[in-house]
Design an enzyme around this catalytic site. Structure first.
Site, PDB file in Angstrom:
ATOM      1  N   SER A 316       5.898  38.918  29.932  1.00  0.00           N
ATOM      2  CA  SER A 316       5.783  39.440  31.290  1.00  0.00           C
ATOM      3  C   SER A 316       5.328  38.353  32.248  1.00  0.00           C
ATOM      4  O   SER A 316       4.629  37.407  31.862  1.00  0.00           O
ATOM      5  CB  SER A 316       4.781  40.592  31.326  1.00  0.00           C
ATOM      6  OG  SER A 316       3.459  40.127  31.349  1.00  0.00           O
ATOM      7  N   ASP A 317       5.737  38.501  33.508  1.00  0.00           N
ATOM      8  CA  ASP A 317       5.102  37.685  34.532  1.00  0.00           C
ATOM      9  C   ASP A 317       3.675  38.201  34.692  1.00  0.00           C
ATOM     10  O   ASP A 317       3.349  39.327  34.315  1.00  0.00           O
ATOM     11  CB  ASP A 317       5.873  37.746  35.852  1.00  0.00           C
ATOM     12  CG  ASP A 317       5.703  36.489  36.673  1.00  0.00           C
ATOM     13  OD1 ASP A 317       4.702  35.775  36.482  1.00  0.00           O
ATOM     14  OD2 ASP A 317       6.568  36.210  37.526  1.00  0.00           O
ATOM     15  N   TRP A 318       2.824  37.381  35.274  1.00  0.00           N
ATOM     16  CA  TRP A 318       1.389  37.688  35.275  1.00  0.00           C
ATOM     17  C   TRP A 318       1.096  38.965  36.069  1.00  0.00           C
ATOM     18  O   TRP A 318       1.367  39.043  37.269  1.00  0.00           O
ATOM     19  CB  TRP A 318       0.610  36.503  35.840  1.00  0.00           C
ATOM     20  CG  TRP A 318       0.502  35.395  34.855  1.00  0.00           C
ATOM     21  CD1 TRP A 318       1.397  35.079  33.879  1.00  0.00           C
ATOM     22  CD2 TRP A 318      -0.561  34.461  34.728  1.00  0.00           C
ATOM     23  NE1 TRP A 318       0.955  34.012  33.159  1.00  0.00           N
ATOM     24  CE2 TRP A 318      -0.245  33.610  33.656  1.00  0.00           C
ATOM     25  CE3 TRP A 318      -1.748  34.265  35.421  1.00  0.00           C
ATOM     26  CZ2 TRP A 318      -1.084  32.568  33.258  1.00  0.00           C
ATOM     27  CZ3 TRP A 318      -2.576  33.221  35.027  1.00  0.00           C
ATOM     28  CH2 TRP A 318      -2.251  32.390  33.965  1.00  0.00           C
TER      29      TRP A 318
END
Length: 817
Positions: A316-318
């Site tokens: 995932s992106d942050w």
């Protein structure tokens, strides 16, 4: 004698071998479980370890901790086993940014402390993957900072790109990192978007070529996915449609349909997966057609894993899983967000979030199939085995320290900085240091007594986003001083200030750059116009004393950057020079002293006044730690510029979109204005001249054979018609004359950067693969249609010569995969 980089690789290999032997001696082979037996196939080891894990231990492998948030630290910022025992008692999949706040040796010690805890104090002893950022250099203290991504794209040099990312991988692995969040292969088609600096530009073919090269540099070209001791896992960012957001704002929806997604935004990801074996992919924060990418099974499962056969991890992106609740409102709570993400195909929750902590309960409640968790865990474990972490989880702190300041990497950063510089304009001047009405550049030292260096970006090295503080850096002012020599006086004035200085204890200035502090600071305070007026008067005064002025303007890491929250913005409604910079340009030109403008920035700028009024303009982008040396080399002619623009430079925001590969119904015309770019895609001049010949093609080819896998050869002759050696980028474009669905007026299909001596001619041969001719038809089938194609070759998208090629056949032919 081997280069320092080779010595580093050899030392890494010796450390890995010694650690593996020590681990093997510690346990008799007969008692060793399959997953600990390095002689067994990776898949057998994955199955064995997975079969020994409890559900909660599996879920732990899908989570991570972020070192910066002090989750594993005690007093003095040291690793605290008691904190780790409370935070990660069952192990953990990843640790984010172990470099934060540490030098190379300190990072290596921290990595070893974490791994020792996991190996010795968790039941199964599974080491963690250490994650770092590496957009244009390892984002860590004292690491080599190469030119920003948009600058690297301006070199149009995949071989250079691969070498740069191989150096980045070696530095990262020496410190203990195993995976980096790079490269960014978003196709960027809106320059208002602050993250455009992180990309390789507006063309899917150029982005794909450079993305493949970056992945090969990071991961190597080893068979079977195994990584050498100086390589790391690459993570492609951001799948997908991120680079043309609604209103140009970060995380906004992708405002187009399936065909644009397939034609423009997906091809670089597909190429990096299929041609380079990219190990990991990060979805984008945005949504496409109402479905956020972190919950988009059609893209992540159907296209990425189904069509392309991707076997790596999706991380995932942050904070993006939380966004499913708070931003997109497609999940009621974090448990529902976890369920949607794992069903869509997201394997890891980054960074230090609790979203995937709900997975075990979701499996027990029957809301998430256990097999999905097993598959995600297996992919993470596979990477750990391919990296050899079970055999050598630790790194050599002395080797990590020696990796800092590698002379070979510094030389590579300087080479890259020279190659990325684009000469936008260079016309004759009637007074000053040029001889007999010659172009102003290159400057002639023998005719100079005094140089004025002016501008807000002259006296500091600006590195761009995702930078830390390199061990050293060279700004433009110092580069000019060193290059001009003792016989030339160099005067300096700031001219204007763009934003007020930032002081950030967490990101202190080191090595001559304050880029990290500016990029991380939330508040942006523009400089006071009245104070700038005084600075402008001071600058004009020193210019009047000089033979030539070098004016260094542009953006900084606050005025265009990633907008990662509502309190940390970076997208813009304008493309002009910020603040009073144009007033500075006018004041300097009013002195009558010949002037060169050097642009230092990350976002394409609508420099209409500069382009109209200044005789010579260099675009250096953010050129990295050695940028000042490279700029001086080009200014004084010790290097001949050969970079080309990877984006079209728009005349104004009102001209957007400005990308060159538009559809035939676009760009009809504006009342009172023109539609073409200020500087076109592929543009870049030289101190010599070139003639690019018309493409030489066979008159006909079989569409059926092309679709089945044949390539079409195209020859282009290029000649250096000037008086000095230089680089030209030969560019090849295609246009389908008549098609079943609309096609762009031209599309890049090949390029090659060549170095030629005066008078030298070289034949460049391109082989056009089936995908160069293919389109997505009305039924969304990927096919090659028979018919006529214009094949164009030239030095930019606006300067080409054309030949006609016909693909024979009686129907459309599906493209073989």
């Amino acid at each position: 004698m081997p280069t320092p980089t080779r010595r580093m690789r050899a030392a890494l290999a010796l450390v890995a071998t010694a650690t593996a032997h020590a681990t093997a001696r510690a346990q008799p082979a007969a008692d060793r479980p399959v997953y600990r037996d390095s002689a067994r196939p990776v898949e057998a080891r994955v199955r064995d370890l997975l079969g020994r894990m409890t559900l909660d231990e599996k879920v732990a492998q899908l989570r991570c901790v972020w070192n910066e948030k002090r989750r594993l630290l005690g007093p003095g910022g040291r690793f605290a086993p008691e904190s780790a025992a409370a935070r990660i008692p069952l192990g953990v999949g990843r640790v984010e940014r172990p470099s934060e706040g540490r030098d190379a040796a300190g990072e290596a010690r921290f990595v070893n402390d974490v791994q020792r805890f996991l190996v010795e104090r968790t039941r199964l002893g599974v080491p963690a993957l250490m994650h770092e950022e590496a957009l244009h250099g390892l984002m860590a203290r004292d690491a080599t900072s190469f030119p920003q991504a948009i600058a690297l794209a301006s070199a149009w040099d995949p071989a250079l790109q691969e070498r740069v990312f191989a150096a980045i991988a070696a530095e990262a692995r020496a410190r203990g990192a195993h995976q980096v969040l790079a490269p960014v292969v978003d196709v960027a088609r809106d320059p208002r978007w602050g993250r455009i600096e992180e990309t390789y530009g507006e063309d899917p073919y150029l982005v794909a070529r450079l993305g493949v090269a970056a992945v090969r540099g990071l991961q190597g070209r080893g068979a079977g996915g195994a990584l050498g001791p100086d390589r790391v896992l690459a993570t492609l960012k951001h799948l997908t449609g991120h680079g043309q957001p609604e209103s140009g704002e970060n995380t906004a929806p992708a405002p187009y349909g399936d065909r644009v997604l397939r034609e423009v935004f997906l091809p670089p990801f597909e190429a990096a997966v299929e041609a380079a074996g990219a190990a990991s992919v990060m979805p984008s924060y945005n949504e496409f057609d109402g479905v956020p990418m972190h919950a988009n099974a059609r893209v992540l499962q159907g296209i990425l894993r189904g069509e392309w056969g991707f076997r790596g991890t999706v991380v995932s992106d942050w904070g993006a899983l939380n966004d499913l609740v708070s931003l997109h409102h497609v999940a009621a709570d974090s448990a529902e967000a976890a369920r949607e993400a794992i069903l869509a195909g997201v394997d890891a929750d980054l960074p230090d979030r609790s979203t995937y902590g709900a997975l075990a309960d979701l499996v027990r409640a029957g809301r998430v199939p256990a097999a999905l968790v097993d598959s995600a865990v297996a992919r993470t474990l596979r990477h750990k085995f391919l990296l050899g972490l079970f055999e050598h989880p630790y790194v050599d702190t002395a080797l990590a320290a020696r990796s800092v300041g590698d002379p070979a990497h510094r030389a590579l950063a300087e080479e890259a900085a020279r190659k990325v510089i684009v000469l936008l304009k260079n016309v004759p001047v009637t007074r000053g240091p040029a001889r007999g009405g010659a172009p102003l550049l290159p400057l002639d030292r023998a005719r100079l007594r005094t140089i004025a260096v002016v501008g807000p970006n002259a006296a500091e090295a600006f590195l761009g986003g995702y930078s830390d503080a390199p061990l050293r850096s060279v700004n433009v002012l110092d580069g000019i001083r060193r290059k001009a020599g003792a016989g030339v006086r160099v005067l300096y004035a700031e001219g204007v200030r763009i934003t007020e200085p930032v002081r950030d204890a967490a990101h202190p200035a080191r090595g001559g750059s304050n880029s990290a502090a500016r990029w991380n600071a939330d508040a942006v305070r523009l400089a006071d116009p009245q104070e700038n007026a005084a600075r402008i008067r001071e600058a004009a005064a020193i210019v009047r004393q000089s033979d030539v002025a070098v004016l260094v303007v542009g953006d900084n890491e606050q005025t265009s950057r990633e907008a990662w929250s509502r309190t940390h913005l970076g997208d813009r409604t304008g493309l002009d020079l910020v603040g009073e910079q144009n007033a500075l340009v006018r004041a300097v030109l009013a002195t009558g002293i010949p002037t060169v403008v050097v642009l230092v920035h990350g976002r394409p700028l609508s420099i209409n006044y500069v382009a109209d009024s200044v005789p010579a303009v260099l675009d250096a982008w953010y050129p990295g730690q050695e940028g000042g040396t490279a700029v001086a080399d080009v200014l004084f002619g010790d290097a001949n510029p050969g970079g080309k623009l990877p984006v079209s430079i728009a005349r104004s925001v009102g001209h957007l979109p400005a990308f060159y590969n538009y559809k035939p119904s676009a760009r009809r015309g504006y009342l009172f204005d023109r539609t073409d770019a200020l500087f076109p895609f592929g543009h870049g001049l030289s101190y010599t001249t070139f003639r690019v010949g018309a493409p030489q093609v066979a008159s006909t080819a079989s569409a059926e054979r092309v679709a089945a896998g044949d390539s079409v050869p195209v020859r282009v002759d290029v000649t250096n018609t000037g008086a000095r050696a230089g680089d030209e980028v030969v560019q090849l474009y295609l246009r389908q004359a008549v098609s079943s669905v609309t096609r762009p007026v031209m599309e890049l299909a090949g390029f090659e950067r060549v170095t030629l001596r005066p008078g030298e001619t070289r034949a460049v041969t391109f082989r056009l693969a089936p995908r160069a001719f293919a389109l997505w038809d009305a039924g969304m089938r990927h096919v090659v249609e028979p018919g006529a194609f214009d094949v164009m070759a030239g030095s930019s998208s606006a300067s080409v010569r054309t030949a006609r090629l016909t693909l024979s056949g009686d129907r459309a032919y599906p493209v073989a995969r």
